[in-house]
Design a protein around this motif. Structure first.
Motif, short mmCIF file in Angstrom:
data_model
loop_
_atom_site.label_atom_id
_atom_site.label_comp_id
_atom_site.label_asym_id
_atom_site.label_seq_id
_atom_site.Cartn_x
_atom_site.Cartn_y
_atom_site.Cartn_z
N PRO A 50 0.72 -1.30 0.04
CA PRO A 50 -0.08 0.09 -0.04
C PRO A 50 0.96 1.34 0.00
CG PRO A 50 -0.91 -1.45 1.67
CD PRO A 50 0.42 -2.16 1.05
N ALA A 51 2.11 1.33 0.46
CA ALA A 51 2.66 2.43 0.64
C ALA A 51 3.54 2.74 -0.59
CB ALA A 51 3.73 2.25 1.88
N THR A 52 4.02 1.88 -1.09
CA THR A 52 4.73 1.97 -2.30
C THR A 52 3.67 2.43 -3.82
OG1 THR A 52 4.72 -0.32 -2.93
CG2 THR A 52 6.68 0.84 -1.98
N ILE A 53 2.62 1.66 -3.58
CA ILE A 53 1.32 1.99 -4.50
C ILE A 53 1.12 3.61 -4.52
CG2 ILE A 53 -0.70 1.50 -5.47
CD1 ILE A 53 -0.18 -1.45 -4.98
N SER A 54 0.87 3.87 -3.20
CA SER A 54 0.27 5.27 -2.98
C SER A 54 1.33 6.00 -3.20
CB SER A 54 0.09 5.34 -1.36
OG SER A 54 -0.94 4.53 -1.23
N ALA A 55 2.70 5.90 -2.76
CA ALA A 55 3.87 6.86 -3.21
C ALA A 55 3.99 7.06 -4.74
CB ALA A 55 5.02 6.39 -2.61
N PHE A 56 3.35 5.94 -5.53
CA PHE A 56 3.47 6.05 -7.01
C PHE A 56 2.72 7.24 -7.53
CE2 PHE A 56 2.59 4.66 -11.14
CZ PHE A 56 3.73 4.90 -11.72
N PHE A 57 1.32 6.67 -7.11
CA PHE A 57 0.32 7.57 -7.86
C PHE A 57 0.45 8.93 -7.19
CE2 PHE A 57 -1.67 3.19 -8.52
CZ PHE A 57 -1.84 3.40 -10.00
N ILE A 58 0.35 9.22 -5.84
CA ILE A 58 0.53 10.49 -5.09
C ILE A 58 1.63 11.24 -5.71
CG2 ILE A 58 0.40 11.75 -3.00
CD1 ILE A 58 -1.30 9.38 -2.03
N GLY A 59 2.87 10.60 -5.47
CA GLY A 59 4.11 11.28 -5.74
C GLY A 59 3.98 11.80 -7.42
N TRP A 61 -4.81 7.95 -7.30
CA TRP A 61 -4.66 7.10 -6.16
C TRP A 61 -6.18 6.61 -5.87
CZ3 TRP A 61 -6.98 6.96 -1.32
CH2 TRP A 61 -6.48 6.08 -0.26
N ARG A 62 -7.26 7.45 -5.77
CA ARG A 62 -8.70 6.81 -5.51
C ARG A 62 -9.09 6.00 -6.52
NH1 ARG A 62 -9.24 12.10 -3.46
NH2 ARG A 62 -10.01 12.84 -5.60
N GLY A 63 -8.79 6.27 -7.73
CA GLY A 63 -9.29 5.56 -8.91
C GLY A 63 -8.59 4.23 -9.21
N LYS A 64 -7.58 4.26 -8.84
CA LYS A 64 -6.63 2.99 -9.43
C LYS A 64 -5.85 2.17 -8.32
CE LYS A 64 -6.20 5.45 -13.58
NZ LYS A 64 -5.67 6.28 -14.63
N PHE A 65 -6.13 2.66 -7.09
CA PHE A 65 -5.17 1.88 -5.82
C PHE A 65 -5.68 0.41 -5.79
CE2 PHE A 65 -5.09 0.41 -1.72
CZ PHE A 65 -3.64 0.45 -1.46
#
Length: 173
Positions: free
Chosen positions: A91-100, A114-118
């Motif tokens: 969850p941390a790395t996926i979130s960092a990718f999309f949000i970053g 992030w909301r649409g693809k997490f």
């Protein structure tokens, strides 16, 4: 190959950071080459920056921490490492990718992708990463695990870059 291994063992942090970032950026170039008419080097630089600033550092320290917490191998320890990896790191790395990337692109709503693809990314990643990390923890020496993750991240990052370029969003409650 002997020199590369000696360099990795002599300078594990720098070697892992450079190797991981190069593989992360290569994934974006690969995805763009397949999906578009050319490479947007600005986009690749942003992916490399997210890879370098967060993913390479996080994975280096995360994998070292897992090894300290659960040293060695064996089915039980490998299963625990994979489980922790999927519950914490994924969850941390996926979130960092999309949000970053959204922050670097100065999107009005940096959480939109992030909301649409997490959840789509996470569910796909559980299958892919559980398998890859089991191999990593079972077969790869701890000093080379971040670079191994960088190598298998090549495929994963191509997928994430492709998913990120899609205009559809999947909304889950």
């Amino acid at each position: 190959m002997g020199r590369a291994w000696a360099l990795l063992k002599a300078h594990p942090y720098v070697s892992n950071m450079v190797g991981y970032t190069a593989l992360f950026a290569s994934a974006d170039i690969l995805q763009q080459s397949v999906s578009t008419a050319g490479v947007d080097w600005s986009q690749t630089a942003k992916v490399a920056l997210v890879g370098f600033c967060f993913h390479a550092n996080f994975n280096y320290h995360w994998l070292r921490g897992l090894e300290r917490l659960l040293p060695g191998g064996g089915l039980r320890k490998i299963t625990l490492k994979v489980g922790l990896d999927q519950l914490v790191a994924a969850p941390a790395t996926i979130s960092a990718f999309f949000i970053g990337l959204s922050l670097l692109e100065r999107k009005e709503d940096p959480l939109e992708d992030w909301r649409g693809k997490f959840w789509t990314s996470y569910k796909t990643g559980v299958v892919y990463w559980s398998t890859m990390q089991a191999l990593n923890f079972a077969l790869v020496p701890p000093v080379a695990r971040t670079v191994f993750v960088g190598g298998i991240s090549l495929v994963w990052t191509v997928y994430l870059c492709h998913l990120r370029q899609q205009s559809y969003y999947i909304n889950y409650p």
